[in-house]
Scaffold this active site. Structure first.
Site, PDB file in Angstrom:
ATOM      1  N   LYS A 178      -8.887  -3.543  -6.515  1.00 57.47           N
ATOM      2  CA  LYS A 178      -9.086  -2.329  -5.716  1.00 57.47           C
ATOM      3  C   LYS A 178      -7.703  -1.870  -5.278  1.00 57.47           C
ATOM      4  O   LYS A 178      -7.132  -2.397  -4.325  1.00 57.47           O
ATOM      5  CB  LYS A 178      -9.965  -2.654  -4.501  1.00 57.47           C
ATOM      6  N   GLY A 230      -1.660  -6.490   1.988  1.00 56.18           N
ATOM      7  CA  GLY A 230      -1.833  -5.294   2.811  1.00 56.18           C
ATOM      8  C   GLY A 230      -1.435  -5.588   4.238  1.00 56.18           C
ATOM      9  O   GLY A 230      -0.661  -6.509   4.508  1.00 56.18           O
ATOM     10  N   SER A 231      -1.993  -4.821   5.152  1.00 59.38           N
ATOM     11  CA  SER A 231      -1.576  -4.963   6.547  1.00 59.38           C
ATOM     12  C   SER A 231      -2.360  -6.077   7.248  1.00 59.38           C
ATOM     13  O   SER A 231      -3.440  -6.478   6.802  1.00 59.38           O
ATOM     14  CB  SER A 231      -1.803  -3.636   7.283  1.00 59.38           C
ATOM     15  N   THR A 232      -1.834  -6.526   8.359  1.00 60.91           N
ATOM     16  CA  THR A 232      -2.490  -7.567   9.144  1.00 60.91           C
ATOM     17  C   THR A 232      -3.866  -7.076   9.610  1.00 60.91           C
ATOM     18  O   THR A 232      -4.851  -7.830   9.582  1.00 60.91           O
ATOM     19  CB  THR A 232      -1.596  -7.927  10.353  1.00 60.91           C
ATOM     20  N   GLY A 235      -6.324  -7.445   6.900  1.00 61.56           N
ATOM     21  CA  GLY A 235      -6.646  -8.872   6.749  1.00 61.56           C
ATOM     22  C   GLY A 235      -7.689  -9.295   7.777  1.00 61.56           C
ATOM     23  O   GLY A 235      -8.641 -10.020   7.460  1.00 61.56           O
ATOM     24  N   GLU A 252      -1.496 -11.807   1.929  1.00 64.39           N
ATOM     25  CA  GLU A 252      -0.061 -11.512   2.016  1.00 64.39           C
ATOM     26  C   GLU A 252       0.058 -10.233   2.828  1.00 64.39           C
ATOM     27  O   GLU A 252      -0.263  -9.148   2.345  1.00 64.39           O
ATOM     28  CB  GLU A 252       0.535 -11.355   0.620  1.00 64.39           C
ATOM     29  N   CYS A 288       7.328  -5.016   2.275  1.00 66.53           N
ATOM     30  CA  CYS A 288       6.798  -5.971   3.251  1.00 66.53           C
ATOM     31  C   CYS A 288       7.896  -6.871   3.808  1.00 66.53           C
ATOM     32  O   CYS A 288       7.855  -7.251   4.963  1.00 66.53           O
ATOM     33  CB  CYS A 288       5.695  -6.796   2.630  1.00 66.53           C
ATOM     34  N   GLU A 391       5.672  -3.507  12.911  1.00 66.75           N
ATOM     35  CA  GLU A 391       6.118  -3.142  11.564  1.00 66.75           C
ATOM     36  C   GLU A 391       6.129  -1.611  11.441  1.00 66.75           C
ATOM     37  O   GLU A 391       5.102  -0.964  11.642  1.00 66.75           O
ATOM     38  CB  GLU A 391       5.166  -3.752  10.531  1.00 66.75           C
TER      39      GLU A 391
HETATM   40  P1  NAD Z   1      -3.480  -1.443   4.107  1.00 65.15           P
HETATM   41  O1  NAD Z   1      -3.813  -2.758   4.699  1.00 65.15           O
HETATM   42  O2  NAD Z   1      -3.797  -0.224   4.855  1.00 65.15           O
HETATM   43  O3  NAD Z   1      -4.187  -1.291   2.678  1.00 65.15           O
HETATM   44  C1  NAD Z   1      -4.074  -2.302   1.696  1.00 65.15           C
HETATM   45  C2  NAD Z   1      -5.304  -2.255   0.810  1.00 65.15           C
HETATM   46  O4  NAD Z   1      -6.443  -2.634   1.586  1.00 65.15           O
HETATM   47  C3  NAD Z   1      -5.632  -0.869   0.251  1.00 65.15           C
HETATM   48  O5  NAD Z   1      -6.098  -0.996  -1.071  1.00 65.15           O
HETATM   49  C4  NAD Z   1      -6.735  -0.392   1.169  1.00 65.15           C
HETATM   50  O6  NAD Z   1      -7.574   0.563   0.575  1.00 65.15           O
HETATM   51  C5  NAD Z   1      -7.476  -1.680   1.424  1.00 65.15           C
HETATM   52  N1  NAD Z   1      -8.290  -1.689   2.634  1.00 65.15           N
HETATM   53  C6  NAD Z   1      -8.030  -1.096   3.828  1.00 65.15           C
HETATM   54  N2  NAD Z   1      -9.022  -1.346   4.698  1.00 65.15           N
HETATM   55  C7  NAD Z   1      -9.936  -2.112   4.048  1.00 65.15           C
HETATM   56  C8  NAD Z   1     -11.167  -2.699   4.415  1.00 65.15           C
HETATM   57  N3  NAD Z   1     -11.673  -2.545   5.639  1.00 65.15           N
HETATM   58  N4  NAD Z   1     -11.833  -3.435   3.507  1.00 65.15           N
HETATM   59  C9  NAD Z   1     -11.326  -3.616   2.271  1.00 65.15           C
HETATM   60  N5  NAD Z   1     -10.164  -3.082   1.853  1.00 65.15           N
HETATM   61  C10 NAD Z   1      -9.473  -2.346   2.740  1.00 65.15           C
HETATM   62  O7  NAD Z   1      -1.946  -1.539   3.755  1.00 65.15           O
HETATM   63  P2  NAD Z   1      -1.058  -0.405   3.085  1.00 65.15           P
HETATM   64  O8  NAD Z   1      -0.813   0.631   4.111  1.00 65.15           O
HETATM   65  O9  NAD Z   1      -1.646  -0.005   1.782  1.00 65.15           O
HETATM   66  O10 NAD Z   1       0.249  -1.233   2.762  1.00 65.15           O
HETATM   67  C11 NAD Z   1       1.184  -1.522   3.721  1.00 65.15           C
HETATM   68  C12 NAD Z   1       0.989  -2.908   4.286  1.00 65.15           C
HETATM   69  O11 NAD Z   1       0.967  -3.881   3.246  1.00 65.15           O
HETATM   70  C13 NAD Z   1       2.132  -3.305   5.179  1.00 65.15           C
HETATM   71  O12 NAD Z   1       1.673  -3.968   6.321  1.00 65.15           O
HETATM   72  C14 NAD Z   1       2.950  -4.255   4.319  1.00 65.15           C
HETATM   73  O13 NAD Z   1       3.761  -5.131   5.008  1.00 65.15           O
HETATM   74  C15 NAD Z   1       1.879  -4.920   3.543  1.00 65.15           C
HETATM   75  N6  NAD Z   1       2.434  -5.511   2.321  1.00 65.15           N
HETATM   76  C16 NAD Z   1       2.549  -6.865   2.263  1.00 65.15           C
HETATM   77  C17 NAD Z   1       3.099  -7.456   1.139  1.00 65.15           C
HETATM   78  C18 NAD Z   1       3.205  -8.946   1.065  1.00 65.15           C
HETATM   79  O14 NAD Z   1       3.288  -9.463  -0.027  1.00 65.15           O
HETATM   80  N7  NAD Z   1       3.198  -9.658   2.171  1.00 65.15           N
HETATM   81  C19 NAD Z   1       3.547  -6.673   0.075  1.00 65.15           C
HETATM   82  C20 NAD Z   1       3.430  -5.289   0.173  1.00 65.15           C
HETATM   83  C21 NAD Z   1       2.857  -4.727   1.316  1.00 65.15           C
END
Ligand code: NAD
Length: 483
Positions: A178, A230-232, A235, A252, A288, A391
Site C-alpha cells: 500500500k 511511516g510516522s509514529t 504506527g 520503521e 527519516c 519531527e
Molecule cells: P504516514 O505515516 O502519514 O504514511 C505512511 C503510510 O501509512 C502511507 O502509505 C499512508 O497512506 C499509510 N497510512 C496512514 N494512516 C494509516 C492508517 N490509519 N492505516 C493504514 N495505513 C495508514 O507517513 P508519511 O507522511 O507518508 O511519511 C513520513 C513519515 O515516514 C515520517 O515520520 C518519516 O520519518 C517516516 N519514515 C520513516 C522511515 C524509516 O525507515 N524509519 C523512512 C521514511 C519515512
C-alpha cells in the site's frame, strides 16, 4: 503549459485494474503544483480482492523451491536495472526528490537489494538441529507468515517498496504493498513492469488513502503480518487496529536524529555530513534519518556555523529533474503548511534564526507554483523546544552547542525518537562509547546516511522496532521426533 495526465492502476492478481468503484486521486508534481497523474483511490472492495489474490497465490509460491523463487527475484533486479532512468524520473516528478538522488543513489541500490534478497532465500529455509537424546531429534523449520502487507511512505517509495517486497517474497510470503497517496506513481509503474515477471497474486499493489485502503488492509483477517515505514502516529493507529487479530508488526517510523560534531573532527567532512547528506539536499530534509539536530562542541561552534551557512548558501533550488539541482521542493501542499508552520513555531519559541526561516522565502522563478522552502538553520541552547523535539520533515535544522561528551550524550538521548545518530570525531575511544551509549537504531561515525543492505536498519523508542530483512518475514516452528 499544463502537463498531460498519466493514469495508473493497481496490480491485483496479476492484472492492472482501476479501483472497483472507479474513484481516483490526483498526484501533484510538487515542483510545479500541477496534477500530473491519477492513481486509484482504493477502498474495501479492492482490499478484499488483493487479499483474495495474495491468499490464492500463497500455496504455490511458498511451496516453490527456494532457488526457483531466487531466480524470479533476480529477474526483478533486472527489471530495476533496465528501467532505472524511467523509474527515477517518475519518482522525482512525483515527490520532488532530486534526480541526482533517485537516479544515482536509489535505483542502483535497488538492483543490488533485489539480488541480495535472491541470495537470502537460503537463510529463509535454514533451521537449527538440536540433538535432545540418543533417540530424540529436535529441529526448527522456518516458515513464511502467509500474506504480508507492506505500507510505505512517499519520501522514497521505490526503496521502501523494495526493502519490504524483496525480503518478504524471498521468504515465501505473498505480498500486498500500500503506497502513500501523496506519491506512489513509481511503485504503480513497477506494478506494470512486474505484472508479467512474477506469478499472478504473488505481488499486489493497492493505492489509496491510509485511513481507507490502508485501514481496510490492516484490519483484514487474511493479512498475516504488517510492516510499516511511516510516522509514529500511523504506527500507533495500526497497532490499535490490528490488536484483536494479534498481527506481528514491524515499524520503521520517524526520527529527530542528532549529528554531533566534536572539536577534533575533520570539519570539512563534518560540515558536508551535517548538511548535504543529511537535512538539506537529497529530499529537502524529508528523510527519516535527517540529522535535524546539529550538536556542535563550543570551540568549533562559530566555524561550523559559518561552514554550514556557506554550504547551504551554495545549494541550487531548481527543477528536481535537472541533474544540476541540489535541493528540491516539499512533497505536497499539506506538508508545506506543516514545515512552514514549524518555522513560525521556532521563531515564537525564541530559537535564533541563522538563515532561511519565515523571512527567507525560497523563490524558484521558473516554478512559482512549487512547494519551496529555503534551507533553514536555527540555534538554541534549549533542547526542549518543539523544533528540537518534534519531527519537522523539511530542510530545517537546529544547532545546539555543548561542552562535554556527557552533555552531548544527554542532549542526544533527550528525545522520544531513536532512529539514527552521527558522530564526527577522530577519537576512536569516544566513537565506541557513543556507539554504545546513544539510544539509536544506527550510529554513523564520520559518515552519515549510509544504509547498505546487510546491516539492519530500524529504530528504538518512538522510531519503531524490528527491521526489514528476510528472517523478519519468517517464523520458526519447533519439531521433536522421538524414535
Ligand atoms: P504516514 O505515516 O502519514 O504514511 C505512511 C503510510 O501509512 C502511507 O502509505 C499512508 O497512506 C499509510 N497510512 C496512514 N494512516 C494509516 C492508517 N490509519 N492505516 C493504514 N495505513 C495508514 O507517513 P508519511 O507522511 O507518508 O511519511 C513520513 C513519515 O515516514 C515520517 O515520520 C518519516 O520519518 C517516516 N519514515 C520513516 C522511515 C524509516 O525507515 N524509519 C523512512 C521514511 C519515512
Amino acid at each position: 503549459m499544463a502537463e498531460s495526465i498519466t493514469e495508473y492502476r493497481n496490480l491485483i492478481g496479476g492484472r492492472l485494474v482501476a479501483a472497483a468503484d472507479g474513484r481516483t486521486l490526483d498526484s501533484v508534481n510538487p515542483a510545479t503544483g500541477e496534477t500530473w497523474a491519477r492513481i486509484p483511490a482504493s477502498g474495501r472492495a479492492d482490499a478484499e480482492a488483493a487479499v483474495a489474490a495474495a491468499r490464492e497465490a500463497f500455496p504455490r509460491w511458498s511451496a516453490m523451491p527456494a532457488l526457483g523463487r531466487a531466480a524470479l527475484l533476480r529477474k526483478v533486479a533486472e527489471v530495476f536495472a533496465a528501467n532505472a532512468e524511467e523509474l527515477a524520473r517518475i519518482e522525482t516528478r512525483d515527490n520532488g526528490r532530486i534526480l541526482r538522488d533517485t537516479l544515482k543513489r536509489d535505483l542502483p541500490g535497488m538492483t543490488y537489494l533485489w539480488q541480495i534478497a535472491a541470495g537470502d532465500v537460503i537463510d529463509a529455509v535454514k533451521g537449527d538441529t538440536v540433538i535432545l537424546g540418543p533417540d530424540t531429534l529436535g529441529f526448527t523449520r522456518r516458515e513464511p507468515y502467509g500474506v504480508v502487507l507492506g505500507i510505505i511512505p512517499w519520501n522514497s517509495p521505490i526503496s521502501t517498496f523494495s526493502a519490504k517486497a524483496a525480503y518478504a517474497l524471498a521468504a515465501g510470503n505473498t505480498v500486498i504493498i500500500k503506497p502513500a497517496e501523496q506519491a506512489c506513481a513509481s511503485v504503480l509503474r513497477l506494478g506494470e513492469l512486474l505484472a508479467g515477471v512474477l506469478p499472478p497474486g504473488v505481488l499486489n499493489i493497492v493505492s489509496g488513502l491510509g485511513e481507507e485502503a490502508g485501514d481496510a488492509l490492516v484490519r483484514h483477517r487474511g493479512v498475516n503480518k504488517i510492516s510499516l515505514t511511516g510516522s509514529t502516529q500511523t504506527g500507533q493507529a495500526i497497532t490499535r487496529a490490528s490488536a484483536d487479530a494479534l498481527k506481528p508488526l514491524t515499524f520503521e517510523l520517524g526520527g529527530k536524529s542528532p549529528n554531533i560534531v566534536f572539536a577534533d573532527a575533520d570539519l570539512d567532512a563534518a560540515a558536508q555530513g551535517v548538511t548535504v547528506n543529511s537535512v538539506y539536499t537529497g529530499n529537502a530534509g524529508q528523510v527519516c534519518v535527517a540529522g535535524s539536530r546539529i550538536l556542535i562542541q563550543r570551540p568549533v561552534w562559530q566555524e561550523m556555523i559559518e561552514r554550514v551557512t556557506a554550504i547551504a548558501g551554495g545549494l541550487t533550488l531548481a527543477d528536481p529533474l535537472d541533474l544540476a539541482t541540489t535541493m528540491g521542493p516539499i512533497v505536497s501542499a499539506g506538508q508545506y503548511e506543516r514545515v512552514t508552520g514549524y518555522l513560525e513555531i521556532a521563531e515564537k519559541e525564541g530559537a535564533e534564526l541563522v538563515f532561511g526561516g519565515t523571512t527567507g522565502a525560497a523563490v524558484v522563478p521558473s516554478m512559482p507554483g512549487g512547494y519551496w522552502v529555503a534551507p533553514t538553520l536555527y540555534t538554541t541552547t534549549d533542547n526542549s523546544l518543539r523544533v528540537c523535539q518534534e519531527e519537522i520533515f523539511g530542510p530545517v535544522a537546529v544547532a545546539i552547542p555543548f561542552d562535554t561528551d556527557a552533555e552531548a550524550l544527554a542532549i542526544s538521548n533527550d528525545s522520544s525518537y531513536g532512529l539514527a545518530a552521527g558522530v564526527w570525531t577522530r577519537d576512536l575511544g569516544r566513537a565506541h562509547r557513543f556507539i554504545r551509549d546513544l539510544q539509536s537504531g544506527t550510529v554513523w561515525v564520520n559518515t552519515f546516511r549510509q544504509m547498505p543492505p546487510g546491516l539492519p536498519f530500524g529504530g528504538v523508542k518512538d522510531s519503531g522496532y524490528g527491521h526489514d530483512a528476510v528472517l523478519a518475514y519468517t517464523r520458526e516452528k519447533a519439531a521433536i521426533i522421538q524414535t
